[in-house]
Each structure stands twice: as structure tokens, then as C-alpha cells.
Design a protein around this motif. Sequence first.
Motif, PDB file in Angstrom:
ATOM      1  N   THR A  57       0.837  -1.188   0.000  1.00 43.72           N
ATOM      2  CA  THR A  57       0.000   0.000   0.000  1.00 43.72           C
ATOM      3  C   THR A  57       0.874   1.241   0.000  1.00 43.72           C
ATOM      4  O   THR A  57       1.970   1.249   0.561  1.00 43.72           O
ATOM      5  CB  THR A  57      -0.942   0.030   1.229  1.00 43.72           C
ATOM      6  N   LYS A  58       0.364   2.259  -0.664  1.00 44.38           N
ATOM      7  CA  LYS A  58       1.064   3.534  -0.729  1.00 44.38           C
ATOM      8  C   LYS A  58       0.050   4.622  -0.432  1.00 44.38           C
ATOM      9  O   LYS A  58      -1.013   4.671  -1.051  1.00 44.38           O
ATOM     10  CB  LYS A  58       1.673   3.727  -2.123  1.00 44.38           C
ATOM     11  N   ARG A  59       0.391   5.489   0.516  1.00 50.19           N
ATOM     12  CA  ARG A  59      -0.504   6.580   0.878  1.00 50.19           C
ATOM     13  C   ARG A  59      -0.251   7.782  -0.015  1.00 50.19           C
ATOM     14  O   ARG A  59       0.772   7.886  -0.667  1.00 50.19           O
ATOM     15  CB  ARG A  59      -0.290   6.969   2.334  1.00 50.19           C
ATOM     16  N   GLY A  60      -1.215   8.690   0.000  1.00 51.12           N
ATOM     17  CA  GLY A  60      -1.042   9.939  -0.723  1.00 51.12           C
ATOM     18  C   GLY A  60      -1.954  10.054  -1.915  1.00 51.12           C
ATOM     19  O   GLY A  60      -2.776   9.180  -2.192  1.00 51.12           O
ATOM     20  N   ALA A  61      -1.775  11.158  -2.638  1.00 51.56           N
ATOM     21  CA  ALA A  61      -2.648  11.474  -3.769  1.00 51.56           C
ATOM     22  C   ALA A  61      -2.621  10.397  -4.847  1.00 51.56           C
ATOM     23  O   ALA A  61      -3.629  10.099  -5.461  1.00 51.56           O
ATOM     24  CB  ALA A  61      -2.254  12.816  -4.366  1.00 51.56           C
ATOM     25  N   ARG A  62      -1.469   9.815  -5.087  1.00 56.82           N
ATOM     26  CA  ARG A  62      -1.361   8.761  -6.106  1.00 56.82           C
ATOM     27  C   ARG A  62      -1.208   7.389  -5.458  1.00 56.82           C
ATOM     28  O   ARG A  62      -0.673   6.475  -6.063  1.00 56.82           O
ATOM     29  CB  ARG A  62      -0.192   9.044  -7.026  1.00 56.82           C
ATOM     30  N   GLY A  63      -1.682   7.305  -4.249  1.00 54.27           N
ATOM     31  CA  GLY A  63      -1.547   6.068  -3.501  1.00 54.27           C
ATOM     32  C   GLY A  63      -2.583   5.035  -3.882  1.00 54.27           C
ATOM     33  O   GLY A  63      -3.423   5.248  -4.744  1.00 54.27           O
ATOM     34  N   GLY A  64      -2.496   3.932  -3.219  1.00 48.62           N
ATOM     35  CA  GLY A  64      -3.407   2.829  -3.460  1.00 48.62           C
ATOM     36  C   GLY A  64      -2.704   1.523  -3.174  1.00 48.62           C
ATOM     37  O   GLY A  64      -1.683   1.483  -2.489  1.00 48.62           O
ATOM     38  N   VAL A  65      -3.245   0.479  -3.693  1.00 47.77           N
ATOM     39  CA  VAL A  65      -2.754  -0.869  -3.411  1.00 47.77           C
ATOM     40  C   VAL A  65      -2.325  -1.534  -4.704  1.00 47.77           C
ATOM     41  O   VAL A  65      -2.996  -1.422  -5.734  1.00 47.77           O
ATOM     42  CB  VAL A  65      -3.852  -1.711  -2.718  1.00 47.77           C
ATOM     43  N   THR A  66      -1.209  -2.251  -4.641  1.00 47.39           N
ATOM     44  CA  THR A  66      -0.719  -3.059  -5.763  1.00 47.39           C
ATOM     45  C   THR A  66      -0.287  -4.420  -5.227  1.00 47.39           C
ATOM     46  O   THR A  66      -0.111  -4.590  -4.009  1.00 47.39           O
ATOM     47  CB  THR A  66       0.490  -2.392  -6.459  1.00 47.39           C
ATOM     48  N   LEU A  67      -0.104  -5.370  -6.120  1.00 45.23           N
ATOM     49  CA  LEU A  67       0.435  -6.665  -5.717  1.00 45.23           C
ATOM     50  C   LEU A  67       1.901  -6.490  -5.341  1.00 45.23           C
ATOM     51  O   LEU A  67       2.630  -5.736  -5.980  1.00 45.23           O
ATOM     52  CB  LEU A  67       0.324  -7.684  -6.845  1.00 45.23           C
ATOM     53  N   ALA A  68       2.340  -7.200  -4.318  1.00 43.33           N
ATOM     54  CA  ALA A  68       3.736  -7.147  -3.890  1.00 43.33           C
ATOM     55  C   ALA A  68       4.582  -8.189  -4.621  1.00 43.33           C
ATOM     56  O   ALA A  68       5.802  -8.140  -4.578  1.00 43.33           O
ATOM     57  CB  ALA A  68       3.835  -7.368  -2.377  1.00 43.33           C
ATOM     58  N   LYS A  69       3.924  -9.126  -5.264  1.00 44.15           N
ATOM     59  CA  LYS A  69       4.597 -10.186  -6.018  1.00 44.15           C
ATOM     60  C   LYS A  69       3.910 -10.325  -7.368  1.00 44.15           C
ATOM     61  O   LYS A  69       2.796  -9.834  -7.563  1.00 44.15           O
ATOM     62  CB  LYS A  69       4.469 -11.538  -5.296  1.00 44.15           C
TER      63      LYS A  69
END
Length: 153
Positions: A57-69
Motif C-alpha cells: 500500500t502507498k498513501r497519498g494522492a497517487r496512492g493505493g494498493v498493488t500486488l507485492a509479487k
Amino acid sequence: MNSRFTMAAHIVAMLSKCACSDAGPLTSEAMARSIQTNPVVVRRLLGDLARAGLVETKRGARGGVTLAKRSDEITLRDIYEAVEEGSEIFGRHPVGPAPDCDIGPCVAQYLEGVFGRAEAALKESLERTTVAQMSSDLTALFQSLSPPEDPKG
């Protein structure tokens, strides 16, 4: 088993699709709309998936969730264990059999063996399916359910 695994698999499938199409991260709100649940439920599941190293997960305006693998490195068993660890697939007798029951302890012991074999079979089955395979199967299913295009435009 409750619906946590199903919702987590839905989340990971969405993230896999985004990764394949280079769509960028997804928000918990977008995932919640797709699953038809509250974003708080999604965030709890994402926490479990992140602790298991499956999502980032990444916070902020362009944040969100992506796969880690990569999706071919994640199995359905990985997802299951991330969100269902410690929960029982089969409900046990809430208080145990009556102490003076002759058959109760034997039934409980017998069922523990049956439940153990069933759980092992479930985990083996989930281990055989990667998220990449699930995504491919879902794409094929979607295409088979879509109405054919009208050649006249």
C-alpha cells in the motif's frame, strides 16, 4: 469458513488485472464498490494481505494498493492463509459432548480426523491455483459470458 477468503480473492484478482493492464494502484474504496462492502472491511483484509507480503500500500494522492509479487507467484492458498489463519473451516461442538455421554468423545475424535483430512485437501487444491491462472480463467469466463459483437457495428 466465512466470506473473508472470497473477498480477499476478489481483491487480489482486481489487483492482478490492474497489474496486467498497467492501470496503477487501486483504492480501497474502488475495491469496496466492486465487492459491495464497506471500505473498512477491505482495509482489514488488505492489512492481512500486506502482513503476508502479498500486497503493498502507498498513501497519498497517487496512492493505493498493488500486488507485492507477480501473480504467478501467489497461490490461492497464500490468500487463504493470509486471511483465514487460525479460523476453523468446520464448526466444532460449542461446549463439547456431555461428560456422561458414551459416544460423544468418540464422535468428536473421529470428526477431528475427518476435518483434518478435508482441510489438508482444501489447502492442496488452493495451492495448485495461482492468481495468474485464476485471472486467465476469469478472463475466459468473462469472454464466454459476453454477448457476441454485432458485425454491423
